[in-house]
Scaffold this active site. Structure first.
Site, PDB file in Angstrom:
ATOM      1  N   ASP A  47      54.250  23.235  64.521  1.00 21.61           N
ATOM      2  CA  ASP A  47      53.863  24.639  64.349  1.00 21.61           C
ATOM      3  C   ASP A  47      54.427  25.482  65.486  1.00 21.61           C
ATOM      4  O   ASP A  47      55.416  25.116  66.143  1.00 21.61           O
ATOM      5  CB  ASP A  47      52.322  24.718  64.226  1.00 21.61           C
ATOM      6  CG  ASP A  47      51.865  25.873  63.364  1.00 21.61           C
ATOM      7  OD1 ASP A  47      51.844  27.015  63.867  1.00 21.61           O
ATOM      8  OD2 ASP A  47      51.531  25.649  62.179  1.00 21.61           O
ATOM      9  N   ASP A  48      53.817  26.581  65.742  1.00 16.22           N
ATOM     10  CA  ASP A  48      54.261  27.578  66.708  1.00 16.22           C
ATOM     11  C   ASP A  48      54.500  26.974  68.099  1.00 16.22           C
ATOM     12  O   ASP A  48      53.752  26.093  68.520  1.00 16.22           O
ATOM     13  CB  ASP A  48      53.144  28.637  66.791  1.00 16.22           C
ATOM     14  CG  ASP A  48      53.595  29.910  67.444  1.00 16.22           C
ATOM     15  OD1 ASP A  48      54.724  29.948  67.956  1.00 16.22           O
ATOM     16  OD2 ASP A  48      52.800  30.875  67.433  1.00 16.22           O
ATOM     17  N   ARG A 105      48.801  41.168  67.847  1.00 16.46           N
ATOM     18  CA  ARG A 105      49.068  39.837  68.410  1.00 16.46           C
ATOM     19  C   ARG A 105      50.293  39.862  69.336  1.00 16.46           C
ATOM     20  O   ARG A 105      51.149  38.974  69.293  1.00 16.46           O
ATOM     21  CB  ARG A 105      49.283  38.813  67.286  1.00 16.46           C
ATOM     22  CG  ARG A 105      48.854  37.404  67.684  1.00 16.46           C
ATOM     23  CD  ARG A 105      49.327  36.353  66.730  1.00 16.46           C
ATOM     24  NE  ARG A 105      48.798  35.048  67.101  1.00 16.46           N
ATOM     25  CZ  ARG A 105      49.317  33.896  66.771  1.00 16.46           C
ATOM     26  NH1 ARG A 105      50.379  33.840  66.019  1.00 16.46           N
ATOM     27  NH2 ARG A 105      48.776  32.768  67.154  1.00 16.46           N
ATOM     28  N   LYS A 123      57.246  26.241  57.298  1.00 17.17           N
ATOM     29  CA  LYS A 123      56.055  27.089  57.157  1.00 17.17           C
ATOM     30  C   LYS A 123      56.475  28.485  57.604  1.00 17.17           C
ATOM     31  O   LYS A 123      56.817  28.690  58.774  1.00 17.17           O
ATOM     32  CB  LYS A 123      54.928  26.549  58.031  1.00 17.17           C
ATOM     33  CG  LYS A 123      53.668  27.405  58.042  1.00 17.17           C
ATOM     34  CD  LYS A 123      52.564  26.721  58.836  1.00 17.17           C
ATOM     35  CE  LYS A 123      51.365  27.614  59.084  1.00 17.17           C
ATOM     36  NZ  LYS A 123      50.398  27.018  60.016  1.00 17.17           N
ATOM     37  N   TRP A 124      56.481  29.422  56.659  1.00 16.28           N
ATOM     38  CA  TRP A 124      56.962  30.797  56.948  1.00 16.28           C
ATOM     39  C   TRP A 124      55.735  31.680  57.191  1.00 16.28           C
ATOM     40  O   TRP A 124      55.020  32.033  56.265  1.00 16.28           O
ATOM     41  CB  TRP A 124      57.759  31.314  55.757  1.00 16.28           C
ATOM     42  CG  TRP A 124      58.435  32.627  56.008  1.00 16.28           C
ATOM     43  CD1 TRP A 124      57.855  33.853  56.080  1.00 16.28           C
ATOM     44  CD2 TRP A 124      59.834  32.847  56.213  1.00 16.28           C
ATOM     45  NE1 TRP A 124      58.785  34.826  56.320  1.00 16.28           N
ATOM     46  CE2 TRP A 124      60.022  34.235  56.402  1.00 16.28           C
ATOM     47  CE3 TRP A 124      60.959  32.016  56.255  1.00 16.28           C
ATOM     48  CZ2 TRP A 124      61.273  34.801  56.610  1.00 16.28           C
ATOM     49  CZ3 TRP A 124      62.211  32.586  56.472  1.00 16.28           C
ATOM     50  CH2 TRP A 124      62.354  33.969  56.652  1.00 16.28           C
ATOM     51  N   ASP A 125      55.550  32.045  58.448  1.00 19.50           N
ATOM     52  CA  ASP A 125      54.349  32.782  58.825  1.00 19.50           C
ATOM     53  C   ASP A 125      54.645  34.276  58.994  1.00 19.50           C
ATOM     54  O   ASP A 125      55.813  34.695  59.124  1.00 19.50           O
ATOM     55  CB  ASP A 125      53.809  32.185  60.138  1.00 19.50           C
ATOM     56  CG  ASP A 125      52.300  32.331  60.261  1.00 19.50           C
ATOM     57  OD1 ASP A 125      51.709  33.149  59.538  1.00 19.50           O
ATOM     58  OD2 ASP A 125      51.714  31.627  61.106  1.00 19.50           O
ATOM     59  N   MET A 126      53.609  35.083  59.017  1.00 21.72           N
ATOM     60  CA  MET A 126      53.750  36.538  59.207  1.00 21.72           C
ATOM     61  C   MET A 126      52.391  37.005  59.695  1.00 21.72           C
ATOM     62  O   MET A 126      51.447  37.077  58.920  1.00 21.72           O
ATOM     63  CB  MET A 126      54.102  37.158  57.852  1.00 21.72           C
ATOM     64  CG  MET A 126      54.616  38.562  57.861  1.00 21.72           C
ATOM     65  SD  MET A 126      53.364  39.780  58.235  1.00 21.72           S
ATOM     66  CE  MET A 126      54.198  41.258  57.818  1.00 21.72           C
ATOM     67  N   ASN A 127      52.314  37.318  61.001  1.00 16.02           N
ATOM     68  CA  ASN A 127      50.999  37.416  61.632  1.00 16.02           C
ATOM     69  C   ASN A 127      50.514  38.803  62.026  1.00 16.02           C
ATOM     70  O   ASN A 127      49.678  38.912  62.919  1.00 16.02           O
ATOM     71  CB  ASN A 127      50.968  36.516  62.863  1.00 16.02           C
ATOM     72  CG  ASN A 127      50.635  35.087  62.488  1.00 16.02           C
ATOM     73  OD1 ASN A 127      49.713  34.854  61.716  1.00 16.02           O
ATOM     74  ND2 ASN A 127      51.382  34.139  63.009  1.00 16.02           N
ATOM     75  N   CYS A 175      52.622  31.630  54.588  1.00 20.37           N
ATOM     76  CA  CYS A 175      51.448  31.792  55.436  1.00 20.37           C
ATOM     77  C   CYS A 175      51.520  33.201  55.999  1.00 20.37           C
ATOM     78  O   CYS A 175      52.605  33.693  56.313  1.00 20.37           O
ATOM     79  CB  CYS A 175      51.490  30.763  56.567  1.00 20.37           C
ATOM     80  SG  CYS A 175      50.170  30.980  57.784  1.00 20.37           S
ATOM     81  N   ASP A 222      43.163  30.746  57.657  1.00 19.86           N
ATOM     82  CA  ASP A 222      43.082  30.075  58.957  1.00 19.86           C
ATOM     83  C   ASP A 222      41.705  29.475  59.170  1.00 19.86           C
ATOM     84  O   ASP A 222      41.463  28.814  60.169  1.00 19.86           O
ATOM     85  CB  ASP A 222      43.384  31.071  60.092  1.00 19.86           C
ATOM     86  CG  ASP A 222      44.873  31.124  60.411  1.00 19.86           C
ATOM     87  OD1 ASP A 222      45.616  30.298  59.859  1.00 19.86           O
ATOM     88  OD2 ASP A 222      45.283  31.982  61.211  1.00 19.86           O
TER      89      ASP A 222
HETATM   90  C1  GLA Z   1      48.923  31.857  62.271  1.00 24.40           C
HETATM   91  C2  GLA Z   1      48.823  30.767  61.225  1.00 24.40           C
HETATM   92  C3  GLA Z   1      48.343  29.490  61.869  1.00 24.40           C
HETATM   93  C4  GLA Z   1      49.282  29.099  62.984  1.00 24.40           C
HETATM   94  C5  GLA Z   1      49.432  30.231  63.983  1.00 24.40           C
HETATM   95  C6  GLA Z   1      50.505  29.939  64.996  1.00 24.40           C
HETATM   96  O1  GLA Z   1      47.669  32.223  62.739  1.00 24.40           O
HETATM   97  O2  GLA Z   1      47.995  31.152  60.182  1.00 24.40           O
HETATM   98  O3  GLA Z   1      48.248  28.463  60.908  1.00 24.40           O
HETATM   99  O4  GLA Z   1      50.532  28.762  62.424  1.00 24.40           O
HETATM  100  O5  GLA Z   1      49.764  31.456  63.337  1.00 24.40           O
HETATM  101  O6  GLA Z   1      50.684  30.963  65.885  1.00 24.40           O
END
Ligand code: GLA
Length: 737
Positions: free
Chosen positions: A351-352, A426, A459-463, A507, A529
């Site tokens: 992950d991150d 964030r 896993k393509w995230d966007m926060n 994600c 999450d």
């Molecule tokens: C988001 C995702 C989590 C994780 C974090 C990493 O919150 O939903 O699952 O990947 O970012 O920074």
């Protein structure tokens, strides 16, 4: 009269003599009958606007196919256009055609081409604008997908102020609205409310389809239940700002609209240019909410997710996020991978934190180059080491974002979507995907990483949510949010075409972009999450109203849970995760041996039953109290299945609990046994008493079966044992007898 049928529903449109389209019927399948009685308006309704002098029709009293502005229909319109000539549109019927498949016209993601299409062309002679309405019927799954296209055939530019994908006027008025509301880690609260006079809007203004209001909404007859009554489910194949507008007019007509949110949106159309809305989908069922759910599940599995992954097993993964957060190095990761391999996990997801100077959420986003110090070498080497352990390897990205503390921002500060003082979320900022240079950078940097190591999953995230919406590469700022989504789809298309075998998981801080647009590229999405077992029962139950279990990732995590601090049994965490795409997200190296042994058995069980758990028909069953949720998945041939029985708080000496199944084969005889399950009690692993039930399908469907008494005080034969937040999984095994 134009007829569109699916297996169990009919949709009928009348062409009025003066060219307007009237919505005649959408509901349970009926025979074609051109003499069907229609509302007639034989005298001038007092103080109404007549569509034209020589006819008595007033458009606000007729169910319209695609309501418009300025001709006497005062309800919310499907389309609103400004030109220098007027703000009124008057689209009238010109022609229609039926054909199989779709014209390859959409630049946006849509459902596949295995459908029958009705295309109706309308024209506004005064403005020289063409409007095409598309109806795609997916026969077997009882879904109709709709969209609208506007073509500017005039010599002047026009501005689209609103253009919805679907407008549906319902004849009857006794409907409740079900929608799914929430926030980060608290997604999908199901709300039901009557539709009262006035206008009610569910929408997203955050740039994504949002965890605030999911685009899946349902209109149900107020008396309809999970299994009986008329229900209409709607969704939108779109990942940006959307709106669902419900209006009950003073004349008791109900209008439903869904599409791009008109708020903050407008679009300039120069001569000869066209604008095509995203596709909206609607499904009718006479068999209650389980009926529309089943249609939507089949529709998504058959027509939305990429063919490469449709009905395929999904790998059981371990994700290091809640195990390590940013605090990892290569030995930590390999140790976790070894433990995971030992339990039966198939995919390791890093992950991150693997790139740039990313050691917290304050820096590094944008620099998609491995941090060799942290990884003690290259990504290629890490992937090889993971592969040598016997796991495939996957990686987290958040390519739409940049931290100010990054190489990317230093080089290209103007790539951020902002103009002036920036609001942060964030500690990160959104890249302007309207800009093709930005898109090229994202495609290049992500594909370089994917090419250089054996990466089989992304896993393509966007926060974060949008703020400071602005793009230097767009003239009309009203277009930015939509063009962002188009830019995102362009990136997805290029990457998924280049890497067709890579499994992409969507994600967005969990479920902030849980929608059909994403699912057209990514066959699974991280739903929330929040990994707490109790919360997950609620979230996944809500998800099931519009989406199948095969698109919903669900992980077993550590306790006390990191979001709620609640402690639940590891078996309870598994039982709900088993109703989705299973993963683990905890530090297995710290898990006591007895729990590791349990995890091993869980994974073996899931692997053995994966096809049914992921692709069986899923139903919500009747539960006796608010403290309980019961659901089932049953294989398409009705020979096998599982029932999940989930509880929140227990009380001693409870009333009897019963399970009434649904849709089992009446003539098959089913043996029902509880999955071998453990209970950790004073650090010991205790096997729960076995539970066995049986019966013919009809008896189970109509009478049901009573579960063993719950234990009071001690574990004993023929009792059931559940603690707070306890749950059981029952296996159904049916055969002709
Ligand atoms: C988001 C995702 C989590 C994780 C974090 C990493 O919150 O939903 O699952 O990947 O970012 O920074």
């Amino acid at each position: 009269m134009l007829y569109l049928h699916t297996k169990n529903s009919s949709y009928i449109i009348n062409i009025k003599p003066y060219g307007k389209l009237e919505q005649v019927y959408y509901g349970k399948r009926i025979k074609e009958d051109d003499n069907i009685s229609l509302p007639s308006q034989s005298n001038d309704p007092p103080h109404s606007v007549l569509y034209q002098q020589d006819c008595f029709d007033t458009l606000e009293r007729i169910s319209q196919e695609y309501g418009e502005n300025g001709k006497g229909d005062f309800r919310e319109s499907g389309i609103f256009i400004f030109t220098d000539k007027s703000q009124t549109t008057d689209f009238c019927y010109k022609s229609h055609k039926f054909y199989s498949g779709k014209n390859p016209h959409q630049t946006m993601p849509t459902a596949d081409e295995n459908c029958e299409t009705l295309e109706i062309t309308l024209f506004d002679d005064h403005l020289n604008l063409e409007l095409v309405l598309y109806y795609h019927s997916y026969y077997d799954v009882d879904v109709i997908a709709r969209s609208a296209k506007l073509v500017n055939k005039s010599q002047q530019s026009v501005t689209i102020d609103r253009m919805m994908s679907l407008c549906l006027d319902l004849d009857d008025d006794d409907y409740n609205l079900i929608s799914f509301e929430g926030s980060w880690a608290n997604e999908m609260h199901k709300k039901e409310q009557p539709i009262t006079t006035g206008i009610y809007t569910i929408d997203s203004k955050v740039g994504t389809s949002s965890n605030r209001h999911n685009p899946c909404v349902i209109l149900k007859q107020s008396q309809a239940t999970e299994d009986f009554g008329n229900c209409y489910a709607f969704n939108l194949i779109y990942s940006g700002n959307h709106a669902e507008i419900i209006e009950r007019s003073p004349f008791n007509y109900i209008r439903f609209l869904t599409g791009i949110n008109p708020y903050g949106f407008n679009f300039d159309l120069v001569p000869q240019q066209e604008f095509h809305t995203p596709e909206a989908v609607m499904s009718f069922s006479h068999n209650g909410l389980n009926g529309t759910s089943k249609n939507m599940h089949n529709f998504i599995n058959n027509h939305i997710v990429p063919k490469e992954f449709a009905y395929k097993d999904r790998p059981i993964l371990i994700n290091n996020w809640e195990a390590t957060y940013f605090d990892f190095d290569k030995p930590t990761l390999l140790q976790l991978a070894k433990e995971a391999k030992d339990t039966g996990v198939e995919l390791f997801v890093l992950d991150d934190g693997w790139f740039g100077n990313r050691s917290s959420d304050k820096a590094g986003l944008g620099d998609w180059v491995e941090n060799k110090d942290k990884l003690c070498g290259t990504m290629k080497e890490l992937a090889e080491d993971i592969n040598n352990i016997g796991l495939s390897f996957g990686l987290w990205f958040e390519p739409e974002m940049v931290n100010q503390d990054s190489q990317l921002y230093k080089k290209n500060p103007h790539w951020v979507m902002a103009n002036g003082k920036m609001s942060a979320g964030r500690n990160q900022f959104i890249l302007d995907l309207c800009n093709s240079d930005v898109r090229d950078y994202i495609v290049d940097s992500v594909s370089t990483v994917l090419k250089n190591a054996n990466i089989e999953y992304v896993k393509w995230d966007m926060n974060r949510n949008f703020s400071d919406v602005f793009s230097a590469s767009v003239n009309n700022q009203g277009e930015v949010c939509h063009r962002y989504v188009m830019g995102l789809y362009d990136i997805y298309k290029r990457l998924t075409t280049q890497f067709p075998k890579v499994l992409f998981e969507g994600c967005s801080a969990g479920g902030n972009r849980f929608d059909l647009g994403i699912m057209c590229f990514m066959p699974q999405i991280w739903a929330s999450d929040d990994t707490d077992a109790v919360e997950r029962v609620r979230i996944q139950k809500s998800v099931s109203y519009g989406y199948p279990q095969s698109v919903c990732s669900a992980h077993v995590s550590a306790c006390p849970n990191h979001q709620t601090m609640r402690t639940t049994q590891i078996e309870a965490r598994f039982n709900i995760a088993a109703f989705g795409v299973l993963g683990y997200e905890l530090d297995l190296t710290k898990l006591p041996q007895i729990e590791k042994d349990i995890v091993k058995e869980q994974i073996a069980f899931y692997k053995e039953n994966r096809a049914t758990l992921l692709y069986g028909d899923m139903y919500r069953l009747q539960a006796s109290s608010e403290q309980r949720t019961v659901c089932a998945v049953v294989s398409k041939d009705l020979s096998t299945g599982f029932i999940g029985d989930f509880y929140t708080l227990q009380s001693p000496n409870p009333f009897k609990n019963k399970i009434i199944t649904k849709y089992l084969c009446d003539n098959k005889y089913y043996n029902i046994s509880a999955r071998k399950q453990y209970f950790i009690y004073e650090n010991e692993k205790v096997v729960l008493p076995t539970e066995n039930y049986c019966g013919f399908g009809d008896g189970l469907n109509y009478k049901g079966f009573v579960l063993n008494n719950q234990h009071i005080g001690k574990l004993a034969e023929n009792t059931r044992t559940l603690c707070d937040f306890g749950s059981r999984l029952y296996n159904l095994d049916g055969a002709e007898k």
